[in-house]
Design a protein around this motif. Structure first.
Motif, PDB file in Angstrom:
ATOM      1  N   LEU A 218      30.279  36.438  45.245  1.00  0.00           N
ATOM      2  CA  LEU A 218      31.693  36.196  44.934  1.00  0.00           C
ATOM      3  C   LEU A 218      32.274  37.459  44.325  1.00  0.00           C
ATOM      4  O   LEU A 218      31.543  38.387  43.963  1.00  0.00           O
ATOM      5  N   ASP A 219      33.591  37.478  44.176  1.00  0.00           N
ATOM      6  CA  ASP A 219      34.181  38.549  43.384  1.00  0.00           C
ATOM      7  C   ASP A 219      35.313  37.987  42.534  1.00  0.00           C
ATOM      8  O   ASP A 219      35.707  36.827  42.685  1.00  0.00           O
ATOM      9  N   ARG A 220      35.806  38.807  41.647  1.00  0.00           N
ATOM     10  CA  ARG A 220      36.721  38.349  40.603  1.00  0.00           C
ATOM     11  C   ARG A 220      38.040  37.813  41.154  1.00  0.00           C
ATOM     12  O   ARG A 220      38.741  37.063  40.455  1.00  0.00           O
TER      13      ARG A 220
ATOM     14  N   SER B 271      39.879  32.223  34.408  1.00  0.00           N
ATOM     15  CA  SER B 271      38.851  32.028  33.374  1.00  0.00           C
ATOM     16  C   SER B 271      38.691  33.219  32.436  1.00  0.00           C
ATOM     17  O   SER B 271      38.532  33.025  31.227  1.00  0.00           O
ATOM     18  N   PRO B 272      38.738  34.493  32.917  1.00  0.00           N
ATOM     19  CA  PRO B 272      38.579  35.616  31.990  1.00  0.00           C
ATOM     20  C   PRO B 272      39.737  35.790  31.013  1.00  0.00           C
ATOM     21  O   PRO B 272      39.606  36.529  30.034  1.00  0.00           O
TER      22      PRO B 272
ATOM     23  N   SER C  80      32.502  31.961  29.696  1.00  0.00           N
ATOM     24  CA  SER C  80      32.514  30.551  30.079  1.00  0.00           C
ATOM     25  C   SER C  80      31.680  30.348  31.341  1.00  0.00           C
ATOM     26  O   SER C  80      31.048  29.300  31.523  1.00  0.00           O
ATOM     27  N   GLU C  81      31.636  31.346  32.199  1.00  0.00           N
ATOM     28  CA  GLU C  81      30.831  31.262  33.421  1.00  0.00           C
ATOM     29  C   GLU C  81      29.347  31.377  33.101  1.00  0.00           C
ATOM     30  O   GLU C  81      28.515  30.691  33.719  1.00  0.00           O
TER      31      GLU C  81
ATOM     32  N   LEU D 182      32.138  40.246  30.819  1.00  0.00           N
ATOM     33  CA  LEU D 182      33.533  40.548  30.479  1.00  0.00           C
ATOM     34  C   LEU D 182      34.067  39.651  29.374  1.00  0.00           C
ATOM     35  O   LEU D 182      33.913  38.433  29.432  1.00  0.00           O
ATOM     36  N   ASN D 183      34.737  40.238  28.392  1.00  0.00           N
ATOM     37  CA  ASN D 183      35.567  39.435  27.496  1.00  0.00           C
ATOM     38  C   ASN D 183      37.033  39.629  27.915  1.00  0.00           C
ATOM     39  O   ASN D 183      37.337  40.490  28.744  1.00  0.00           O
ATOM     40  N   PRO D 184      37.966  38.854  27.385  1.00  0.00           N
ATOM     41  CA  PRO D 184      39.361  38.947  27.837  1.00  0.00           C
ATOM     42  C   PRO D 184      39.980  40.330  27.672  1.00  0.00           C
ATOM     43  O   PRO D 184      40.737  40.786  28.538  1.00  0.00           O
TER      44      PRO D 184
END
Length: 641
Positions: free
Chosen positions: A247-249, A255-256, A605-606, A629-631
């Motif tokens: 998958l990709d972002r 979610s991020p 969360s993922e 990753l964080n936000p």
């Protein structure tokens, strides 16, 4: 153990064993004395994620050195090189054995062991062979196939922090970064002894490209390594061949951006964490005169990784549950028979303060170690809550949940006009620029863009600087339109347009701020049930009939892309309820291993969701990404497009 079940052998344990057996034990068998371990930066980060300095000392490693720095000679000791298969690292190694103006003799003794994280290109192997001083001393040369960081039992990343713009600004043909990703993924699969079936996100050119490149590289690896085995081959039938989903972002930009209130996600969002290290303020016991400089708090460092059992146990829990559990355990110690001296009247009915914990540690030396660990996490959790309250995130997070799920905490679907008013008010009251950017981004992604008539008022309320405005606009490059398409429906004009949904609503969640369920969790649940659509996630070569769904199967999520229509709430969701016991960790898994990789990075969360799916499902899952990753980091990545 039955053939259809496997015990829980985590990725991190597998990597540890590979390093110990293939590098350290192998070197010890061939060389009886103490050795020097020399590494480049990628190797240092890889090994430090799974093995500590004490473990190295037990394997007769007397010194660990950085190959890029000037080093003292140890001509009476053997050397172990652990390096990335790059020209730079190979040249630095050869310099240790090549006479120069400053170094007349080789730096090390008559034993050299050389190990590379991944496949060594033929030109570099030829370069090594040309160095006679080194070749005659080589006692071991190998490729480890561990070119990734095994950060958790079921989660890894490729340590690729600077590839986001390269991946998502691709001009129709594969970038160099895509080949590097696939090289590293091959090492992950090789380490797991998996020759996986490959599936990918059909809507994504990047995922499609990665699938083709990986398919070629994995086949090349298998062809070149005749002695390598994999699960599902004729001699290893304990489980079938794995499935790798690429998958990709672009699959989920929502979610991020969300505020998460589970412990790990909150720590990485609100506090400064660098390579798992965090500095927090710890209260000290005693009077001001007894503390350094008259301060009642002192800074302390903590490593939040797999070696911290408390962290591993609590990182997926809601922050409120974390504080309650920590307080309860500390209270149990303080109220134990050996701790009655600390029990103050009235204290047993309420939670301990941080200063009481400090006193408890001072007066209970036999409990000092466990109390220190518990109080460390209590301090970190309280620091998160202090920032949460100071920023006024409660109301904001409830609005985010309503935007993401399409329903408020009472299950009602609000009108878009209501949401626009609420978002505008939050934007006006929020002081933090990143908070405003995240909220507007969540609105845009979840509602498939801003209505034309609402654009100016929301942008005015957001007060974005030019860089933040560009970051927001770059969501379009991730497949998220900024402006909604014109709606001509008369019914919508009569009754009012309703909020869209970009994620499943967990109606059973105890916490209204934790109702949103990320897309990746829904995908993994369908993989576990064998219902993931082959139309949306096709395979490079035909999948075996067993455990796969037909190409026309209807997804249990009724899921489309983030920019598609709303999804049904049909699957069982996770719970944070304190009244209901958390599922017991499974001791066995059935069927083939499932690996999911997210190019562009995994959010926390993922990462949490992989454990939740395994708790309730039958299959073992491992998730990976180019990075974690964080936000703030996601917003920074968006700004580079």
């Amino acid at each position: 153990m039955p053939n259809n079940q496997q015990g829980p052998t985590g990725l991190r344990t597998i990597v540890q064993k590979r390093l110990l057996d293939d590098v350290l034990y192998n070197s010890m068998r061939k060389h009886p004395g103490w050795m020097i371990l020399v590494m480049d930066k990628p190797a240092t980060r890889m090994i430090s994620s799974v093995i500590g300095m004490y473990d190295l000392m037990e394997q007769r490693i007397s010194l660990v050195e950085d190959i890029s720095k000037k080093r003292a000679p140890f001509r009476d000791k053997a050397v172990i090189y652990l390096l990335a298969p790059t020209k730079e690292s190979v040249e630095l190694m050869l310099a240790d054995w090549t006479p120069s103006e400053n170094v007349k003799e080789p730096l090390y003794g008559n034993g050299a062991f050389i190990y590379f994280l991944g496949a060594l290109p033929e030109p570099l192997l030829a370069r090594i062979k040309s160095c006679k001083a080194l070749v005659k001393r080589v006692k071991g040369l190998g490729e480890l196939n561990i070119d990734f960081l095994a950060k958790e039992t079921s989660a890894f990343h490729l340590d690729m922090d600077s590839t986001f713009s390269t991946l998502f600004k691709r001009a129709g043909r594969p970038s160099r970064a895509e080949f590097v990703i696939c090289d590293k993924l091959v090492t992950a699969c090789a380490t797991l002894n998996e020759y996986p079936h490959i599936r990918y996100q059909a809507s994504s050119p990047l995922s499609t490209s990665l699938a083709k490149i990986f398919h070629t590289k994995m086949n090349e690896f298998v062809g070149k390594n005749q002695n390598w085995w994999h699960h599902g081959d004729a001699n290893h039938t304990d489980r079938g061949r794995a499935t790798l989903l690429l998958l990709d972002r672009t699959a989920d930009c929502l979610s991020p951006l969300m505020h998460e209130f589970t412990y790990q996600a909150m720590v990485n969002d609100l506090l400064k964490v660098v390579d798992d290290k965090i500095t927090y303020e710890s209260e000290t016991a005693g009077t001001a005169e007894e503390t350094v400089g008259g301060k009642s708090t002192v800074p302390k460092d903590a490593l939040l990784n797999e070696n911290d059992e408390v962290w591993v146990e609590l990182r997926g829990d809601h922050i409120a549950d974390v504080i309650q559990k920590l307080s309860g355990r500390i209270r149990d110690i303080v109220n134990s028979n050996t701790a009655q001296v600390l029990t103050k009247k009235g204290n047993s009915a309420k939670a301990l303060s941080l200063s009481q914990m400090a006193n408890a540690m001072k007066q209970l030396p036999e409990y000092r170690e466990v109390m220190s660990k518990l109080s460390q996490h209590m301090h970190i959790a309280h620091q998160c809550m202090d920032l949460f309250n100071k920023a006024g995130l409660m109301g904001l997070s409830e609005l985010e949940q309503t935007l993401a799920t399409g329903k408020d905490e009472n299950g009602r679907t609000p009108k878009v006009s209501e949401l626009v008013d609420l978002v505008e008010n939050e934007l006006k009251s929020a002081d933090d620029a990143l908070t405003r950017l995240r909220l507007l981004g969540i609105f845009i992604v979840s509602q498939r863009g801003i209505r034309g008539r609402d654009k100016d008022r929301l942008l005015r309320a957001a007060r974005l600087n030019p860089k933040a405005a560009r970051t927001l606009q770059n969501l379009q490059k991730m497949g998220c339109p900024l402006i909604q398409k014109t709606e001509s429906s008369k019914l919508k004009s009569i009754f009012g347009q309703r909020a869209a949904s970009s994620g499943r609503n967990d109606a059973e969640s105890e916490y209204s701020t934790s109702r949103y369920v990320c897309l990746l969790k829904m995908i993994m649940q369908e993989m576990n049930e064998g219902t993931l659509s082959l139309e949306e996630y096709p395979s490079v070569v035909p999948m075996p009939d067993e455990g796969s769904s037909s190409g026309t199967a209807t997804s249990a999520r009724n899921r489309q892309s983030i920019s598609g229509s709303a999804r049904r709430d049909t699957s069982r969701a996770s719970r944070w309820s304190r009244q209901e016991a958390k599922p017991v960790k499974r001791n066995t898994y059935s069927g083939a291993r499932q690996i999911v990789f997210m190019a562009g990075g995994l959010c926390y969360s993922e990462i949490r969701s992989v454990y939740e799916v395994m708790e309730s499902g039958e299959k073992e899952f491992i998730v990976g990404g180019t990075r974690f990753l964080n936000p703030r980091q996601f917003a920074r990545e968006l700004s580079t497009l």
